[in-house]
Each structure stands twice: as C-alpha cells, then as structure tokens.
Design an enzyme around this catalytic site. Structure first.
Site, PDB file in Angstrom:
ATOM      1  CB  SER A  99      -0.948   0.003   1.208  1.00 49.83           C
ATOM      2  OG  SER A  99      -0.225   0.007   2.420  1.00 49.83           O
ATOM      3  CG  ASP A 110       1.857  -3.080   7.328  1.00 51.04           C
ATOM      4  OD1 ASP A 110       1.344  -2.536   6.327  1.00 51.04           O
ATOM      5  OD2 ASP A 110       1.838  -4.308   7.514  1.00 51.04           O
ATOM      6  CG  ASP A 112       3.929  -4.509   2.978  1.00 50.10           C
ATOM      7  OD1 ASP A 112       4.018  -5.258   3.972  1.00 50.10           O
ATOM      8  OD2 ASP A 112       2.835  -4.171   2.472  1.00 50.10           O
ATOM      9  CG  ASP A 165       5.080  -6.751   7.632  1.00 51.94           C
ATOM     10  OD1 ASP A 165       5.211  -6.557   8.856  1.00 51.94           O
ATOM     11  OD2 ASP A 165       4.049  -7.250   7.133  1.00 51.94           O
ATOM     12  CE  LYS A 226      -5.683  -1.352   1.126  1.00 55.25           C
ATOM     13  NZ  LYS A 226      -4.263  -0.956   1.230  1.00 55.25           N
ATOM     14  CE1 TYR A 235      -7.439  -4.670   1.929  1.00 60.56           C
ATOM     15  CE2 TYR A 235      -6.458  -5.443   3.973  1.00 60.56           C
ATOM     16  CZ  TYR A 235      -6.336  -4.797   2.769  1.00 60.56           C
ATOM     17  OH  TYR A 235      -5.129  -4.279   2.387  1.00 60.56           O
TER      18      TYR A 235
END
Length: 587
Positions: A99, A110, A112, A165, A226, A235
């Site tokens: 995202s 978060d 990624d 992450d 989303k 989701y």
C-alpha cells in the site's frame, strides 16, 4: 506506456490497456463529477489519509532503516576479510511495496519493505540472526518478530511506532548499485524461489502502476474499495479473502476496462464487472510471460494444482502467480454476496436513491447466522499472544477447508477476519468467530447431522505443531448460538435484543435434554411445549447475561449443536430438517 505487453515501450498510437479492449472509453458526466466529489469528501472525512507529520515520520524511518542495512552489510563485508575497496563499495538498498508503494496507505498502516543485498550476505544467518540482533538492541525498535519459515520470510517490528514488514533478497551481484532497477529480469538470475517471492512484491507494485491508465484515479478507487472491503469483512488474505495486492489487481483491471472513468464511476463499474465475472476465469493485467529462468508460472493447462484455484488473480510480473490461491468455495461465496450487495447500492446511488455512506455500512456478522464457532486464543502475556495469535490465524483457513472437505461442501463456513478481546480475562486473550450454515437448496434426510469431531481434532493437531510454542499458549473452540454470542464482541458491550421468532407452523424442533441438539418431532402437545420454550427464549434474548456455551474438554463428552438457516431465508428454514455439528472445543 504505449504497448500491450508488460514491459511497455512508448508509441504514438491509442493505448489498449490490458489483455482486451476497453469496455467503454466514455468520460464522466456532470453527475459523475458531482458524485466523485462526494465520494472523495467521504474518504477524507473517514480519516483514510495521514497527516503531514506522519508522512514525514515515515520518510525518516525509511531513511534510518536504509542506513542501518547499509552499515550492516559493510560490517559483514569487513568481517569476512574483503578488501577496503569492497568494504567501501558494499551496499544494500531498501525498496517499498504494498500500500505504501502504491500510494494508498493510511494512518497507522504498516510499510512493506524489501532489503536487497549482495550475494555473500545470506537470509538464514546474516539477516535473521545478525541483523535481528542489531535491531533487537535498538531503543527505537519494539515488537520484533522474525518469521523465517513463512512462505515469504519476513521480519516484523515497529520502528519509532511505525509498523514494518521487512523482507530480504540476496541477488547475484557482489555490489548492489544504488540505482538498481528491480523490475529488470536480471535480478532473478541465479536466485532461489524464496528470493523470487521476496522480490515479487516490489516488481508487482511497479508493474501495476505502469499498467493503469491514470494512477491518481486508480489510487482513489483502490483506497475506496479497500475501505469498503474492511467494513464488509472481506479484507484478509490469511483467512481466505483478499488482501491488499489482490484488491489492487482487481481495481487495476477495472481501470483498464474504463480508462477515462473517474473514481465514482470506477467504484460502480467494479461491482458491475465482478458480479458478472465467471470465476475461475483469471483476472490478468497483461499476458503471462514465459522466461528461460525456469521458475513456475500460473498455467492450469500444465499444472493440475492451478486448476483447483477458485478465484485466480494473476500477478503481472514474471514469474506470474495466482495471488489469491487462499480463496476457498466458502470465502468466494461470501465475497460474491458482498459484490452483489455493493452493486445494488451503487445502482441506487446512480439513481440518486442512496448516498455513498450506504455503501460503507458495516457488515453485521453476528446478526447473519444462527450458529458460530468461537476460537479462543490465550497466552501468558501480550508478546506471547501476538506470536501465538499470528500462528493460529494463519491456520484458520485450513479449518475452513477441512470442514468443506469433510462435509462435502454441505456445511458452509464464513470465517470473520477480525479478532475480539475479552478484557475481563486475567490472561492475554483474543477470539475469532466463524459463521456456520447448511448449504441452501440441498435436500437432507431427517435427523442428518454434521460430525466434525475428527475435523477439529485434525485442526488441533496442526495448530499444536507450532515450533515456538510456550507454556500458557492455549486454544479452545466452542459452538455458540447467536443469542449466546459473548458481549465483548459488541462495541457497546452488549447485544441489542432481537424480537422473538414464532414457532414454525406444522413442524416442531424439540431440544434433546441429553445432548443439546434440536431434533424434528411432531405432535400438538410438543408444539405447545415448544411455544412455551420459545416464550422463555424470548425473555433470555433480552437479557445481557451470556449463556454458558457448550464445549468439550479432554475429560468431557462430546457436544452436538444445531446448524440452522439464517433469518434471511425463512422459507428454506421451514423446509429443512435440523442438522448438527459435533464440536470438539478444547484443542
């Protein structure tokens, strides 16, 4: 952006986006533009955009993380006796995906991230041991959790409060250039499959942004969908629904089909397209590429396993994979129902019979079914619970699949992708719930029951295989009827009372006092007894006191619980006989 393939060279000709021609090249009307303004205002008012302070903090965190991995690689290079010049040139680069890379992240979401390092820096030892130790010793880092055995190995943590992450990919270069083009196929030379999967997130995100006609319209539409998916409880990739990349690919395909549409139009067309989509026909943004590197690509003609996928959504970067292989028949059914509901509301919005807020009404999961499985997870402290919960949640999809398998699809499951906390417990706790119902329209024999004791035992065995199990990590599963749903799942702390249902005319379901099942019986005297019991149940429903749930412990006998139709299908309920599950509750 002028060719039809994934690579994309520029030509001065009209662009065909995707594998087919657009369904419509029409632009927005005045009414569409007005609806678009209303939609964008709703997204802002809903708090989906982060403030400037958080934007700056994220950039600072990514900058610090980039410096940490560069220092880590230089340290390893020096320790392994490389020359001073090699130490000076040694490098690692941080990339983002998900995202954040797509530009649709919100407050608290978060980041990624992918660290790309040189060939001599390994994932198993250097990343998960040495870099882990470096992060563990930093004050800014909290909730550090390595997951080396995941399908895509990852290190999860918070850095200055921002959830990260972090993946690692060791590519076949001695020196990683700062301007490395991660979309180039050359980064896949001489690497293993976990590295390919780690690189895939970044490569897919970059391709999506290349393959949509208008990036800003894509972003607004994806942000909207989303938000809708989270409100409607669909989701979650881990529980068999769709995650961020899946929704991004579905939205991107609709953008290709309507290249001149604004977000308000694209949201409406999204539901129109996917209510009519003939699954398992795949959603693809570009043709599947064949390369000489030997990695498997999604191809149901060659790979029998690919033929079993229910809702293929194919990634646009080599090696092309099905990003939604977690979807089951049960979760696809739930999503199709939600698509149809969304389509109906969007049609009303276009006729000015409804506003956008109607689309984002929350899904009342605990009002939908009469029977549920409650999966309680406990641990000694919050840290243990976070790790244990993540493992159990990753196995819930297997429970759905096993129930589908063992009941031949007759017992439908609806896993709900949200956890709930009972704050009154002394230990750390959370719970997941799964709705249960008989498959509508199927004729059944009188007294037929679902026995899932062996199914639940198999699930228990798989959960207890957790290699990082610690004392205090426990799980229990119990059958609960709708009126027994615990109060901690409701925002106000209690469930609103429901009107009592009248007994079924001509059919009576008597409760068996010995085993708690509902069984079909006839006779007027029993009907009068059942009426008195219904009247008592109506009083119980108005009380906020939770009832004792049926459960099975190691020293208890098994419990059977009826699976009835949801209230939305009263005719089907009248035509059906009772069925039961035998639920083993403590795993």
């Amino acid at each position: 952006m002028g060719s039809n393939d994934c690579g994309g060279a520029s030509f001065n000709v009209p662009r065909q986006y995707g594998v087919t021609k657009p369904l419509s090249t029409a632009g927005p009307t005045e009414a569409d533009l007005q609806r678009n303004m209303e939609l964008e205002k709703l997204l802002v008012d809903a708090g989906l955009y982060e403030n400037k302070e958080e934007v700056v903090l994220r950039e600072e965190v990514l900058g610090q993380l980039d410096q940490i991995v560069k220092s880590w690689v230089k340290q390893l290079t020096r320790q392994r006796g490389y020359t001073d010049q090699m130490v000076e040139d040694a490098n690692a680069v941080i990339y983002t995906f998900g995202s954040y890379r797509l530009g649709v992240h919100g407050p608290g979401s978060d980041i990624d991230t992918l660290c790309v390092g040189p060939s001599y820096v390994s994932r198993e030892e250097d990343f998960f041991i040495i870099l882990h130790k470096i992060l563990e010793d930093m004050e800014e880092v909290t909730e550090l959790q390595p997951v080396p055995d995941a399908h895509v190995p990852v290190m999860k943590f918070r850095f200055r409060g921002i959830s990260i992450d972090l993946l690692y990919a060791s590519i076949s270069l001695l020196v990683v250039p700062e301007d490395l083009d991660i979309s180039s196929g050359s980064v896949l030379y001489d690497v293993d499959e976990p590295t390919v999967r780690s690189l895939n997130g970044c490569r897919v995100a970059d391709q999506i942004l290349r393959l949509v006609p208008n990036v800003e319209n894509f972003r607004t539409t994806l942000r909207c969908l989303k938000f809708w998916a989270k409100r409607r409880g669909v989701y979650s990739n881990v529980t068999g629904f769709l995650g961020g990349v899946n929704w991004a690919l579905l939205v991107a395909r609709v953008c290709q089909l309507y290249p001149n549409a604004v977000p308000s139009m694209l949201v409406s067309r999204f539901f129109r397209v996917y209510t009519q989509w003939r699954w398992p026909n795949p959603v693809m943004l570009c043709p599947i590429e064949e390369e000489d590197l030997g990695f498997p690509v999604w191809d149901p003609r060659r790979n029998p396993r690919d033929r079993t996928h229910h809702m293929p959504i194919i990634t646009p970067a080599y090696p092309c994979m099905n990003s939604s292989y977690n979807v089951s028949t049960s979760t696809l059914r739930v999503m199709m129902e939600q698509f149809q509901n969304g389509n109906k509301i969007c049609e009303e919005i276009e006729l000015s019979k409804a506003s956008w807020s109607a689309l984002f009404e929350p899904y009342f999961f605990f009002e939908t079914y009469k029977n549920y499985l409650q999966i309680d997870i406990v641990a000694t402290d919050a840290d243990d619970l976070r790790i244990w919960k993540g493992w159990v949640e990753s196995r819930l999809r297997q429970l759905t699949l096993k129930i589908e398998r063992d009941t031949y699809g007759m017992l439908q499951c609806h896993p709900y992708p949200h956890d709930y906390v009972d704050a009154s417990r002394q230990c750390s706790h959370c719970a997941f719930f799964m709705g249960l119902q008989r498959k509508p329209g199927e004729r059944v024999q009188e007294g037929q029951q679902f026995d899932i004791r062996a199914t639940v035992e198999e699930f228990r065995h798989s959960v207890n295989m957790y290699m990082f199990w610690r004392p205090g990590m426990e799980i229990s599963v119990s059958h609960v009827r709708r009126k027994q749903i615990p109060s901690f799942v409701f925002p106000e702390g209690y469930k609103h009372s429901r009107p009592a249902r009248l007994p079924l005319a001509g059919k009576v379901f008597a409760e068996n006092a010995e085993n708690g099942t509902l069984e079909y019986e006839g006779g007027s005297s029993l009907r009068r007894q059942r009426k008195r019991k219904n009247d008592a149940d109506a009083c119980d429903a108005e009380s906020s006191r939770p009832e004792k749930r049926q459960s099975v412990g190691p020293n208890n006998s098994s419990t059977q619980a009826a699976v009835e139709e949801p209230d939305e299908h009263p005719k089907q309920e009248q035509e059906s006989t009772s069925q039961s599950i035998n639920g083993n509750s403590v795993l």
